[in-house]
Scaffold this motif. Structure first.
Motif, PDB file in Angstrom:
ATOM      1  N   UNK A  23       0.880  -1.163   0.000  1.00 25.64           N
ATOM      2  CA  UNK A  23       0.000   0.000   0.000  1.00 25.64           C
ATOM      3  C   UNK A  23       0.923   1.219   0.000  1.00 25.64           C
ATOM      4  N   UNK A  24       1.376   1.627  -1.193  1.00 29.14           N
ATOM      5  CA  UNK A  24       2.432   2.629  -1.305  1.00 29.14           C
ATOM      6  C   UNK A  24       1.915   3.982  -1.794  1.00 29.14           C
ATOM      7  N   UNK A  25       2.474   5.026  -1.222  1.00 36.72           N
ATOM      8  CA  UNK A  25       2.175   6.389  -1.664  1.00 36.72           C
ATOM      9  C   UNK A  25       3.257   6.839  -2.629  1.00 36.72           C
ATOM     10  N   UNK A  26       2.865   7.659  -3.590  1.00 35.61           N
ATOM     11  CA  UNK A  26       3.849   8.243  -4.510  1.00 35.61           C
ATOM     12  C   UNK A  26       3.413   9.662  -4.852  1.00 35.61           C
ATOM     13  N   UNK A  27       4.398  10.510  -5.086  1.00 36.13           N
ATOM     14  CA  UNK A  27       4.131  11.879  -5.545  1.00 36.13           C
ATOM     15  C   UNK A  27       3.634  11.822  -6.987  1.00 36.13           C
ATOM     16  N   UNK A  28       4.204  10.907  -7.757  1.00 36.74           N
ATOM     17  CA  UNK A  28       3.839  10.705  -9.158  1.00 36.74           C
ATOM     18  C   UNK A  28       2.488  10.004  -9.231  1.00 36.74           C
ATOM     19  N   UNK A  29       1.630  10.460 -10.119  1.00 34.69           N
ATOM     20  CA  UNK A  29       0.369   9.757 -10.362  1.00 34.69           C
ATOM     21  C   UNK A  29       0.586   8.830 -11.557  1.00 34.69           C
ATOM     22  N   UNK A  30       0.149   7.586 -11.442  1.00 34.23           N
ATOM     23  CA  UNK A  30       0.335   6.608 -12.517  1.00 34.23           C
ATOM     24  C   UNK A  30      -1.025   6.279 -13.127  1.00 34.23           C
ATOM     25  N   UNK A  31      -1.131   6.494 -14.439  1.00 33.28           N
ATOM     26  CA  UNK A  31      -2.343   6.155 -15.183  1.00 33.28           C
ATOM     27  C   UNK A  31      -2.008   5.002 -16.111  1.00 33.28           C
ATOM     28  N   UNK A  32      -2.561   3.833 -15.811  1.00 31.49           N
ATOM     29  CA  UNK A  32      -2.327   2.638 -16.621  1.00 31.49           C
ATOM     30  C   UNK A  32      -3.462   2.465 -17.607  1.00 31.49           C
ATOM     31  N   UNK A  33      -3.126   2.425 -18.886  1.00 32.01           N
ATOM     32  CA  UNK A  33      -4.122   2.203 -19.937  1.00 32.01           C
ATOM     33  C   UNK A  33      -3.890   0.800 -20.478  1.00 32.01           C
ATOM     34  N   UNK A  34      -4.771  -0.112 -20.095  1.00 38.84           N
ATOM     35  CA  UNK A  34      -4.564  -1.528 -20.382  1.00 38.84           C
ATOM     36  C   UNK A  34      -5.371  -1.995 -21.576  1.00 38.84           C
ATOM     37  N   UNK A  44      -0.943 -10.563 -15.065  1.00 38.39           N
ATOM     38  CA  UNK A  44      -1.461  -9.208 -15.256  1.00 38.39           C
ATOM     39  C   UNK A  44      -0.723  -8.252 -14.308  1.00 38.39           C
ATOM     40  N   UNK A  45       0.481  -7.811 -14.714  1.00 37.64           N
ATOM     41  CA  UNK A  45       1.296  -7.020 -13.797  1.00 37.64           C
ATOM     42  C   UNK A  45       0.808  -5.580 -13.655  1.00 37.64           C
ATOM     43  N   UNK A  46       0.071  -5.076 -14.638  1.00 39.33           N
ATOM     44  CA  UNK A  46      -0.471  -3.718 -14.523  1.00 39.33           C
ATOM     45  C   UNK A  46      -1.471  -3.651 -13.369  1.00 39.33           C
ATOM     46  N   UNK A  47      -2.279  -4.684 -13.233  1.00 34.04           N
ATOM     47  CA  UNK A  47      -3.256  -4.724 -12.142  1.00 34.04           C
ATOM     48  C   UNK A  47      -2.544  -4.749 -10.784  1.00 34.04           C
ATOM     49  N   UNK A  48      -1.466  -5.520 -10.702  1.00 37.78           N
ATOM     50  CA  UNK A  48      -0.695  -5.569  -9.451  1.00 37.78           C
ATOM     51  C   UNK A  48      -0.151  -4.187  -9.097  1.00 37.78           C
ATOM     52  N   UNK A  49       0.355  -3.473 -10.102  1.00 35.58           N
ATOM     53  CA  UNK A  49       0.890  -2.127  -9.867  1.00 35.58           C
ATOM     54  C   UNK A  49      -0.211  -1.180  -9.398  1.00 35.58           C
ATOM     55  N   UNK A  50      -1.369  -1.241 -10.062  1.00 33.36           N
ATOM     56  CA  UNK A  50      -2.482  -0.354  -9.710  1.00 33.36           C
ATOM     57  C   UNK A  50      -2.995  -0.640  -8.297  1.00 33.36           C
ATOM     58  N   UNK A  53      -0.324   0.768  -5.578  1.00 33.06           N
ATOM     59  CA  UNK A  53      -0.053   2.206  -5.518  1.00 33.06           C
ATOM     60  C   UNK A  53      -1.329   2.977  -5.233  1.00 33.06           C
ATOM     61  N   UNK A  54      -1.304   3.809  -4.209  1.00 38.67           N
ATOM     62  CA  UNK A  54      -2.488   4.597  -3.864  1.00 38.67           C
ATOM     63  C   UNK A  54      -2.806   5.665  -4.903  1.00 38.67           C
ATOM     64  N   UNK A  55      -1.767   6.173  -5.577  1.00 39.88           N
ATOM     65  CA  UNK A  55      -1.942   7.260  -6.547  1.00 39.88           C
ATOM     66  C   UNK A  55      -1.884   6.703  -7.976  1.00 39.88           C
ATOM     67  N   UNK A  56      -2.649   5.621  -8.206  1.00 44.95           N
ATOM     68  CA  UNK A  56      -2.652   4.982  -9.530  1.00 44.95           C
ATOM     69  C   UNK A  56      -4.083   4.656  -9.932  1.00 44.95           C
ATOM     70  N   UNK A  57      -4.285   4.595 -11.242  1.00 45.85           N
ATOM     71  CA  UNK A  57      -5.601   4.272 -11.800  1.00 45.85           C
ATOM     72  C   UNK A  57      -5.391   3.369 -13.009  1.00 45.85           C
ATOM     73  N   UNK A  58      -6.219   2.342 -13.116  1.00 46.61           N
ATOM     74  CA  UNK A  58      -6.147   1.397 -14.232  1.00 46.61           C
ATOM     75  C   UNK A  58      -7.431   1.496 -15.039  1.00 46.61           C
ATOM     76  N   UNK A  59      -7.290   1.756 -16.345  1.00 52.72           N
ATOM     77  CA  UNK A  59      -8.448   1.848 -17.229  1.00 52.72           C
ATOM     78  C   UNK A  59      -8.209   0.895 -18.392  1.00 52.72           C
TER      79      UNK A  59
END
Length: 198
Positions: A23-34, A44-50, A53-59
């Motif tokens: 459950x990690x915080x980051x200054x960078x926002x990560x937007x995963x477009x899958x 499915x490593x994108x899902x694991x990353x999303x 990371x608290x500041x991530x979104x998977x679409x």
């Protein structure tokens, strides 16, 4: 008869990775477009990353109608993590005032390029690239070339470059468990025959 699946990590309940997902915080926002073809993929490593990371979104999709809204996040500068002749090294943004909105396409190289082609706004974003020489721990896939990383590995390397000395290595724990589980399921002999050195 299908196996019962964890609704969060989408793994079979008997192989749920949730206890390993940080459950990690980051200054960078990560937007995963899958790409849709990746959703049911066993690795499915994108899902694991999303999830980690608290500041991530998977679409999931091929064409992203709401891309203008997704890219125009107040307080962030959007950059596409994708190679290109004009791609800037990630470290150039370390001291930037505005944090990055790091847009990460997730799919095979061919499918990722197609996503860029179908979404001109995405293709027009300034690109950033990882440092050369990254070695993948993804022992189940033949990499297309040196430095080819899985999505979660690329995100970890990018975030550690942008937010040093913070470490994002805990994101790799469920990834490594996933790979060990796949190797165990196929058997060491099959793994060596198909993926071993040779």
């Amino acid at each position: 008869m299908s196996r019962i699946q964890c609704e969060r990590c989408l793994r079979p309940q008997s192989h749920c990775l949730c206890p390993l997902i940080p459950n990690l915080d980051s200054r960078t926002r990560v937007l995963l477009l899958q790409h849709p073809s990746e959703v049911k993929h066993a690795l499915n490593t994108a899902r694991l990353a999303a999830l980690g990371l608290n500041n991530a979104e998977l679409i999931v999709g091929e064409v992203f109608e709401d891309l203008p809204a997704l890219l125009n996040r107040p307080g962030y500068q959007a950059r596409l993590l994708f190679p290109g002749d004009d791609a800037q090294p990630m470290r150039a943004y370390r001291v930037s005032d505005l944090p990055l909105l790091l847009v990460v396409p997730d799919g095979t190289w061919r499918k990722a390029r197609k996503m860029l082609h179908l979404n001109p706004l995405l293709a027009a974003l300034p690109r950033v690239t990882l440092a050369e020489g990254g070695v993948s721990r993804y022992r189940l896939r033949k990499a297309p070339g040196p430095g080819a990383l899985s999505t979660v590995e690329a995100i970890v390397q990018a975030l550690e470059s942008l937010e040093a000395p913070t470490t994002f290595a805990p994101l790799l724990k469920p990834f490594e468990a996933l790979i060990e589980g796949q190797i165990a399921a196929m058997g060491e002999e099959t793994f060596q025959r198909n993926h071993g050195p040779g």
